[in-house]
Design a protein around this motif. Structure first.
Motif, PDB file in Angstrom:
ATOM      1  N   VAL A 341       0.868  -0.941  -0.183  1.00 54.79           N
ATOM      2  CA  VAL A 341      -0.050   0.023   0.025  1.00 54.79           C
ATOM      3  C   VAL A 341       0.942   1.411   0.155  1.00 54.79           C
ATOM      4  N   LEU A 342       1.982   1.217   0.771  1.00 53.40           N
ATOM      5  CA  LEU A 342       2.855   2.369   0.466  1.00 53.40           C
ATOM      6  C   LEU A 342       3.508   2.873  -0.778  1.00 53.40           C
ATOM      7  N   ALA A 343       3.915   1.455  -1.368  1.00 52.70           N
ATOM      8  CA  ALA A 343       4.441   1.687  -2.610  1.00 52.70           C
ATOM      9  C   ALA A 343       3.191   2.184  -3.648  1.00 52.70           C
ATOM     10  N   HIS A 344       2.172   1.711  -3.507  1.00 50.32           N
ATOM     11  CA  HIS A 344       0.923   2.131  -4.127  1.00 50.32           C
ATOM     12  C   HIS A 344       0.611   3.506  -4.032  1.00 50.32           C
ATOM     13  N   SER A 345       0.629   4.108  -2.742  1.00 49.07           N
ATOM     14  CA  SER A 345       0.587   5.484  -2.505  1.00 49.07           C
ATOM     15  C   SER A 345       1.363   6.403  -3.224  1.00 49.07           C
ATOM     16  N   VAL A 348       0.469   6.241  -6.865  1.00 51.09           N
ATOM     17  CA  VAL A 348      -0.572   7.392  -6.912  1.00 51.09           C
ATOM     18  C   VAL A 348      -0.278   8.587  -6.906  1.00 51.09           C
ATOM     19  N   ALA A 349       0.555   8.835  -6.122  1.00 49.98           N
ATOM     20  CA  ALA A 349       1.187  10.594  -5.953  1.00 49.98           C
ATOM     21  C   ALA A 349       1.592  11.029  -7.168  1.00 49.98           C
ATOM     22  N   ASN A 350       2.691   9.997  -7.833  1.00 50.33           N
ATOM     23  CA  ASN A 350       3.166  10.490  -9.083  1.00 50.33           C
ATOM     24  C   ASN A 350       2.350  10.370 -10.121  1.00 50.33           C
ATOM     25  N   SER A 426      -9.522   8.765  -7.569  1.00 46.21           N
ATOM     26  CA  SER A 426     -10.193   7.741  -8.031  1.00 46.21           C
ATOM     27  C   SER A 426      -9.606   7.364  -9.401  1.00 46.21           C
ATOM     28  N   ALA A 427      -9.419   8.331 -10.203  1.00 42.75           N
ATOM     29  CA  ALA A 427      -8.708   7.761 -11.576  1.00 42.75           C
ATOM     30  C   ALA A 427      -7.356   7.271 -11.349  1.00 42.75           C
ATOM     31  N   ALA A 428      -6.514   7.858 -10.526  1.00 41.19           N
ATOM     32  CA  ALA A 428      -4.914   7.406 -10.371  1.00 41.19           C
ATOM     33  C   ALA A 428      -5.093   6.280  -9.714  1.00 41.19           C
ATOM     34  N   ASP A 429      -5.831   5.930  -8.542  1.00 41.06           N
ATOM     35  CA  ASP A 429      -5.998   4.922  -7.908  1.00 41.06           C
ATOM     36  C   ASP A 429      -6.566   3.612  -8.663  1.00 41.06           C
ATOM     37  N   ALA A 430      -7.291   3.795  -9.597  1.00 34.80           N
ATOM     38  CA  ALA A 430      -7.928   2.834 -10.463  1.00 34.80           C
ATOM     39  C   ALA A 430      -6.609   2.349 -11.547  1.00 34.80           C
ATOM     40  N   SER A 432      -3.395   2.693 -11.091  1.00 34.38           N
ATOM     41  CA  SER A 432      -2.212   2.048 -10.112  1.00 34.38           C
ATOM     42  C   SER A 432      -2.688   0.510  -9.810  1.00 34.38           C
ATOM     43  N   ALA A 433      -3.930   0.466  -9.490  1.00 34.09           N
ATOM     44  CA  ALA A 433      -4.441  -0.920  -9.146  1.00 34.09           C
ATOM     45  C   ALA A 433      -4.641  -1.984 -10.200  1.00 34.09           C
ATOM     46  N   SER A 434      -4.822  -1.377 -11.485  1.00 34.55           N
ATOM     47  CA  SER A 434      -5.378  -2.192 -12.524  1.00 34.55           C
ATOM     48  C   SER A 434      -3.912  -2.477 -13.397  1.00 34.55           C
TER      49      SER A 434
END
Length: 525
Positions: A341-345, A348-350, A426-430, A432-434
């Motif tokens: 989750v930290l790497a994901h955050s 998402v920030a980038n 929401s867009a950046a989160d999706a 990164s997750a996909s």
């Protein structure tokens, strides 16, 4: 001598005067008594006269009162007698009316009874006639049934089955269309809420998604005796370790390893580091265990702050509160389908910075919101609410501005989008997750799910072939076109999807694609 005479005369004179005075007083007293007697007599006479007159007045008054009371009593008695007489007349009138009503009701009852007797007789006649007609109808039906069976060469059960098949075929298309319309409407209303609630539950709770996500293995370095020291006399060492760390220690026949199991990844990391140090030190007893665990916990708190600072530096975010940095560092021990989750955050920030740059928005604020968007996942499981709202409340208490708070709180749609940042997160989160490879499962779980998907698809009679594709996110099914129509294919796809939902556990969605086609080949010679 002369003096003596003078003295005697003086005494005689005084005696005479005294006698005269006494006589006068006696006479006056008698006169007063006479006057008193006359006054008393006069008073008595006047009193008698007054009493007589008063008695006469009272007598006249009594006579008048007696006559008035007698008249009043006579009037009252006459009024009472008159009222009672009127009431008696009214009662007699009501009794007469009641008797008249009873007579009419009795007449009606007699008439109804007579009519019922006639109707009963008519009904008996009708029932006899109906029985005769029913008997004739049954005979006629049997006759026609036998003739129909002879002409159609079908038995009664076969005819029923054929008739029901005809009705079912006529209405199946209409029923399928209605069911499709209802399902589409239900999906439009419920799919968004269901996805959000399931996502929140999965993200907030470190449940048993996979064995590897809840356990940590500690190598013992080839010393088999160390297992006995870890357990301790009558298990006191392992109980002390579990009480101090809050994890479960699993010791089995696996050589050179001990498994630590806990849902909380921070506690699991503290336990792993504490066990490594105890194994290296070799001195394992309750007091030493408490010392090591306490020291590792303090170091871990410091390390989490450093991890938060490092992540903020990678994302290019500055001026974060120390509490926020410490909580951000906890995300290092959180994962979502093996994605840290930290790497994901940080990712998402980038991504937020890139999107903000393309749209001409504040890049620094976009990165700040992207880095903090999942900070609620680091909060304790005892904190109620979705992680986006929990994270927004946390950063708000630590001095973050309103637009940053709303961007974090609204990125899953739990609160309204007051600013554009929630939509961008929401867009950046999706994204990164996909991203391919971002999230994965163990190979055994993956292969088992693929096999189960194909097995479920092939369990239906009309299915010829079934393939699990797109890493288990889609099932493509080829059906026999002679066994199902286009409308029936929709129902079959829905049944397969329902069976997958009931029997399998999987992240996200699985798409069921039904393929029905007719191929006609002809050769020109």
């Amino acid at each position: 001598m002369h003096l003596l005479l003078a003295s005697v005369e003086t005494w005689i004179a005084w005696a005479i005067v005294t006698l005269v005075i006494l006589i006068g007083m006696v006479w006056i007293r008698k006169d007063q008594k006479r006057q008193i007697r006359r006054a008393l007599h006069s008073t008595e006479s006047s009193l008698k006269e007054h009493s007589r007159k008063e008695a006469e007045v009272l007598t006249r008054s009594a006579r008048m009162l007696t006559r008035e009371e007698t008249k009043r009593l006579r009037d009252d008695l006459e009024n009472t007698i008159g009222a009672e007489s009127e009431e008696i007349r009214q009662r007699e009138k009501r009794l007469e009316e009641r008797e008249s009503l009873l007579d009419r009701q009795l007449q009606t009852v007699l008439e109804n009874e007579s009519r019922l007797k006639q109707e009963r007789a008519d009904f008996e006649i009708f029932k006899d006639d109906l029985k005769k007609r029913e008997s004739a109808t049954k005979k006629l039906a049997e006759k026609y049934k036998d003739e129909l069976s002879i002409k159609s060469k079908l038995s009664e059960d076969q005819a029923k089955e054929k008739f029901f098949d005809l009705i079912r075929d006529e209405h199946q298309i209409e029923a399928s269309q209605i069911g499709k319309s209802i399902l589409n409407e239900a999906k439009d209303n419920a799919e968004g809420d269901a996805r959000r609630l399931i996502g929140i539950a999965i993200q907030r709770y470190a449940g048993e998604h996979t064995y590897e996500s809840t356990t940590a293995t500690v190598s013992l370095g080839g010393d088999e005796d160390i297992k006995g020291r870890i357990i301790g006399r009558e298990g006191r060492n392992v109980r002390a370790f579990e009480a101090a760390t809050g994890v479960t220690v699993l010791i089995d026949d696996t050589p050179n390893s001990v498994v630590l199991s806990a849902f909380d990844p921070v506690k699991r990391e503290i336990a792993r580091e504490s066990m490594n140090r105890l194994v290296k030190d070799g001195r394992i007893h309750p007091t030493r265990i408490e010392e090591i665990v306490k020291k590792v916990s303090e170091e871990n708190t410091y390390n989490m702050a450093n991890l938060g600072e490092e992540a903020a530096s990678k994302a290019g975010v500055i001026s974060l509160n120390k509490e926020i940095l410490g909580m951000l560092g906890k995300l290092r021990y959180r994962s979502s389908y093996s994605q840290n989750v930290l790497a994901h955050s940080v990712e998402v920030a980038n991504l937020m910075g890139l999107l903000a740059g393309e749209m001409g928005l504040d890049i620094a604020k976009a990165k700040r919101i992207g880095l903090l968007h999942d900070i609620g996942k680091a909060m304790s499981q005892e904190v109620d609410g979705p992680h986006a709202i929990v994270g927004g409340d946390f950063i708000k208490r630590n001095g973050e501005p309103e637009d940053v708070v709303n961007g974090v709180s609204s990125h899953h749609g739990e609160v309204p989008y007051n600013y554009i940042w929630g939509i961008l997160v929401s867009a950046a989160d999706a994204i990164s997750a996909s991203r391919p490879g971002a999230r994965s499962e163990t190979m055994s779980t993956y292969l088992k799910r693929l096999s189960n998907l194909e097995k479920i698809g092939k369990s239906f009679e009309a299915v010829e072939k079934c393939y699990a594709v797109q890493a288990g996110r889609e099932v493509r099914i080829l059906v026999n076109p002679s066994k199902v129509t286009d409308e029936e294919s929709y129902d079959l796809a829905r049944k397969i999807a329902r069976k997958i939902e009931d029997e399998l556990q999987y992240p996200g969605h699985i798409r069921v694609t039904m393929v029905r086609e007719n191929r006609f080949v002809e050769y020109a010679k």
